[in-house]
Design a protein around this motif. Structure first.
Motif, short mmCIF file in Angstrom:
data_model
loop_
_atom_site.label_atom_id
_atom_site.label_comp_id
_atom_site.label_asym_id
_atom_site.label_seq_id
_atom_site.Cartn_x
_atom_site.Cartn_y
_atom_site.Cartn_z
N THR A 17 -32.32 -1.42 -31.91
CA THR A 17 -31.66 -1.89 -30.70
C THR A 17 -32.66 -2.55 -29.75
N LYS A 18 -33.83 -1.93 -29.60
CA LYS A 18 -34.86 -2.51 -28.73
C LYS A 18 -35.32 -3.87 -29.26
N ASN A 19 -35.52 -3.94 -30.57
CA ASN A 19 -35.97 -5.21 -31.16
C ASN A 19 -34.93 -6.31 -31.00
N ILE A 20 -33.65 -5.95 -31.22
CA ILE A 20 -32.59 -6.95 -31.08
C ILE A 20 -32.44 -7.37 -29.62
N PHE A 21 -32.61 -6.41 -28.70
CA PHE A 21 -32.54 -6.75 -27.28
C PHE A 21 -33.66 -7.72 -26.91
N GLU A 22 -34.85 -7.50 -27.45
CA GLU A 22 -35.97 -8.40 -27.19
C GLU A 22 -35.69 -9.78 -27.77
N THR A 23 -35.12 -9.80 -28.97
CA THR A 23 -34.74 -11.09 -29.58
C THR A 23 -33.72 -11.81 -28.72
N LEU A 24 -32.74 -11.04 -28.22
CA LEU A 24 -31.71 -11.62 -27.37
C LEU A 24 -32.33 -12.19 -26.09
N SER A 25 -33.29 -11.47 -25.52
CA SER A 25 -33.95 -11.96 -24.30
C SER A 25 -34.66 -13.28 -24.55
N GLN A 50 -29.75 17.60 -42.99
CA GLN A 50 -28.73 16.71 -42.43
C GLN A 50 -29.06 16.34 -40.99
N VAL A 51 -29.51 17.33 -40.22
CA VAL A 51 -29.86 17.07 -38.82
C VAL A 51 -30.99 16.06 -38.73
N PHE A 52 -32.05 16.27 -39.53
CA PHE A 52 -33.19 15.35 -39.48
C PHE A 52 -32.81 13.97 -39.98
N SER A 53 -32.02 13.92 -41.04
CA SER A 53 -31.59 12.62 -41.55
C SER A 53 -30.84 11.84 -40.48
N MET A 54 -29.95 12.52 -39.75
CA MET A 54 -29.19 11.85 -38.71
C MET A 54 -30.07 11.58 -37.48
N TYR A 55 -31.00 12.50 -37.18
CA TYR A 55 -31.92 12.30 -36.06
C TYR A 55 -32.75 11.04 -36.29
N TYR A 56 -33.27 10.89 -37.51
CA TYR A 56 -34.08 9.72 -37.81
C TYR A 56 -33.24 8.45 -37.91
N GLU A 57 -31.96 8.61 -38.27
CA GLU A 57 -31.07 7.44 -38.25
C GLU A 57 -30.86 6.96 -36.81
N VAL A 58 -30.68 7.92 -35.89
CA VAL A 58 -30.57 7.57 -34.47
C VAL A 58 -31.86 6.89 -34.00
N ILE A 112 -24.41 -5.90 -29.59
CA ILE A 112 -23.23 -5.05 -29.37
C ILE A 112 -22.96 -4.19 -30.60
N ASN A 113 -23.06 -4.78 -31.79
CA ASN A 113 -22.80 -4.03 -33.03
C ASN A 113 -23.82 -2.92 -33.23
N ILE A 114 -25.10 -3.21 -32.96
CA ILE A 114 -26.12 -2.18 -33.17
C ILE A 114 -25.94 -1.04 -32.17
N ASN A 115 -25.47 -1.35 -30.96
CA ASN A 115 -25.18 -0.29 -29.98
C ASN A 115 -24.00 0.56 -30.42
N ARG A 116 -23.02 -0.07 -31.06
CA ARG A 116 -21.89 0.69 -31.59
C ARG A 116 -22.35 1.64 -32.70
N LEU A 117 -23.17 1.13 -33.61
CA LEU A 117 -23.70 1.99 -34.68
C LEU A 117 -24.55 3.12 -34.12
N LEU A 118 -25.33 2.82 -33.09
CA LEU A 118 -26.16 3.85 -32.46
C LEU A 118 -25.29 4.93 -31.81
N ALA A 119 -24.24 4.51 -31.12
CA ALA A 119 -23.34 5.48 -30.48
C ALA A 119 -22.66 6.36 -31.52
N ASN A 120 -22.23 5.76 -32.65
CA ASN A 120 -21.61 6.55 -33.72
C ASN A 120 -22.60 7.55 -34.31
N ALA A 121 -23.84 7.11 -34.54
CA ALA A 121 -24.85 7.99 -35.10
C ALA A 121 -25.16 9.15 -34.16
#
Length: 439
Positions: free
Chosen positions: A158-166, A143-151, A204-213
């Motif tokens: 998030t990095k890719n979307i930020f680059e797209t946004l830029s 469970q820890v690894f599954s969630m670690y890799y999800e993060v 913003i949505n991907i950051n929310r998902l990241l924070a939840n994870a």
């Protein structure tokens, strides 16, 4: 609109600063924290302590039982006695007291070996509790690894979307200049604004998902929910697993197989314990006691004192108990047959699970390689499209499509990478090696 853009700019800047200042949580540190703080693991460790207490000499029946007792009795009686020749004798307020105390020892010399087998069963029960705890640790780490890799996946997304946004922001800036100098239409400017807004919402949505994870991972690690961190997004793979080698390891080290083997041993002790009821029981008992009485006037002796030691041996043999013992023995034999059936079932299930896990892992590696090539192709396509767009040779729709295709390819690559890693962990769990690898 300008106010909204400024707020988004400061939001992204703040996120970048926070990301830079967060602690780096390695996989090894995550494992260490889980072993120390995970709630399920902590409960399992306490269950081991209970099993250890149960398996001690104090719960074995081998030690004697020593009891002590004491008491005092007081009486105050008035009596009137009439003899056959009508002579009356009276006693008024006659007081008497009695003091007594004793200490006794009881010990079972022989109980048909039931005590011996029960003590061995308790030892094996402790071993089984260790295996159950190990299984809980394995599942918790998965469970820890599954969630670690999800993060990790969401971090890269998030990095890719930020680059797209830029890139979208740069395009909006160029479109605004072009519109001001009359080199493009209002429609192109509006399209650029729409794409920036969409990418901002996506970010913003991907950051929310990241924070939840991250919060889900912190819960598994038993950490404070407000503590922030980054994870290591690099992964490596064991590129080759051989079916027969994994299967041989699983037969020796797989937790479920080990637990069933231990259950078979425990049932064998149950059978022996039940058979021990067919044999006699030999008990030793002894006691030392004293008694003192202060008698009233009706007794011949004003004071009486007695003390002494007594001991004895008793033999009990339950020759026939109505068939209860016979029934327990028969049921233990049936349970033994069921356990053998379950063992065969688990062995077959493990073989199937290993075969399935290997196929999933190999397919995941193939998909990963395909997605890597797909990202390379989409990146080259986007680079050329971007050059043509700057030269005015293609439309904004074509540019946006190339941009979205690259983002989707990057997201698919991230998903494939961590899917393959999770598939590898399943193989390691099945083979019993999950707790033996370096993280």
């Amino acid at each position: 609109m300008k106010h909204i853009k400024n707020n988004l700019y400061f939001l992204f800047l703040l996120m970048g600063i926070l990301s830079f200042s967060q602690e780096q949580l390695s996989k090894k540190e995550a494992v260490s924290l889980a072993l120390e703080n995970n709630y399920g693991i902590l409960i399992a460790k306490n269950n081991i302590k209970i099993a250890e207490n149960n398996a001690s000499i104090f719960n074995s029946g081998y030690l004697p039982k020593v009891t002590a007792s004491s008491g005092i009795n007081y009486s105050n009686n008035s009596t009137e006695n009439t003899s056959q020749n009508n002579i009356i004798s009276k006693t008024t307020n006659a007081e008497s007291k009695n003091y007594n105390g004793s200490i006794g020892l009881n010990y079972t010399l022989f109980d048909g070996f039931g005590r011996t087998y029960n003590y061995k069963k308790l030892k094996e029960t402790y071993n089984l509790s260790e295996l159950e705890t190990k299984a809980i640790i394995e599942n918790s780490l998965l469970q820890v690894f599954s969630m670690y890799y999800e993060v990790a996946r969401l971090t890269e997304d998030t990095k890719n979307i930020f680059e797209t946004l830029s890139i979208s922001k740069q395009r909006l800036k160029r479109a605004n200049y072009a519109f001001e100098y009359g080199q493009s239409t209002k429609l192109q400017l509006l399209n650029a604004e729409v794409d920036v807004n969409n990418d901002s919402i996506r970010y913003i949505n991907i950051n929310r998902l990241l924070a939840n994870a991250k919060r889900d991972l912190k819960l598994l690690l038993g950490r404070n929910i407000t503590t922030d961190f980054n994870v290591n997004t690099n992964v490596s793979f064991n590129l080759f697993f051989e079916y027969n080698a994994i299967l041989e390891k699983a037969k020796l080290k797989n937790i479920e197989i080990q637990k069933l083997n231990k259950s078979i041993v425990l049932n064998e002790f149950d059978l022996k314990i039940n058979k021990s009821d067919l044999l006699p029981t030999l008990n030793l008992n002894s006691s030392y006691g004293f008694s003192k009485s202060d008698n009233d006037a009706t007794f011949n002796y004003a004071e009486q004192l007695s003390k002494g030691l007594s001991a004895g041996i008793s033999l009990n043999w339950n020759i026939f108990d109505g068939g209860t013992t016979k029934t327990r023995i028969q049921n233990s034999k049936i349970i033994a047959d069921n356990l053998q059936i379950q063992k065969e079932q688990i062995n077959n299930s493990i073989e199937r699970s290993i075969a399935n896990a290997l196929e999933v892992y190999n397919n995941a590696l193939f998909i990963l390689q395909a997605e890597e090539k797909n990202v390379e192709t989409n990146f080259r396509n986007f680079s050329r499209t971007e050059e043509q767009f700057k030269l005015g040779q293609i439309t904004t729709i074509e540019f946006r499509q190339a941009q979205i295709n690259l983002l989707n390819a990057q997201s698919s690559l991230n998903q494939a990478k961590y899917d393959a890693k999770n598939a590898e962990l399943i193989i390691l769990q099945l083979s019993g090696d999950l707790l033996n690898i370096e993280f």
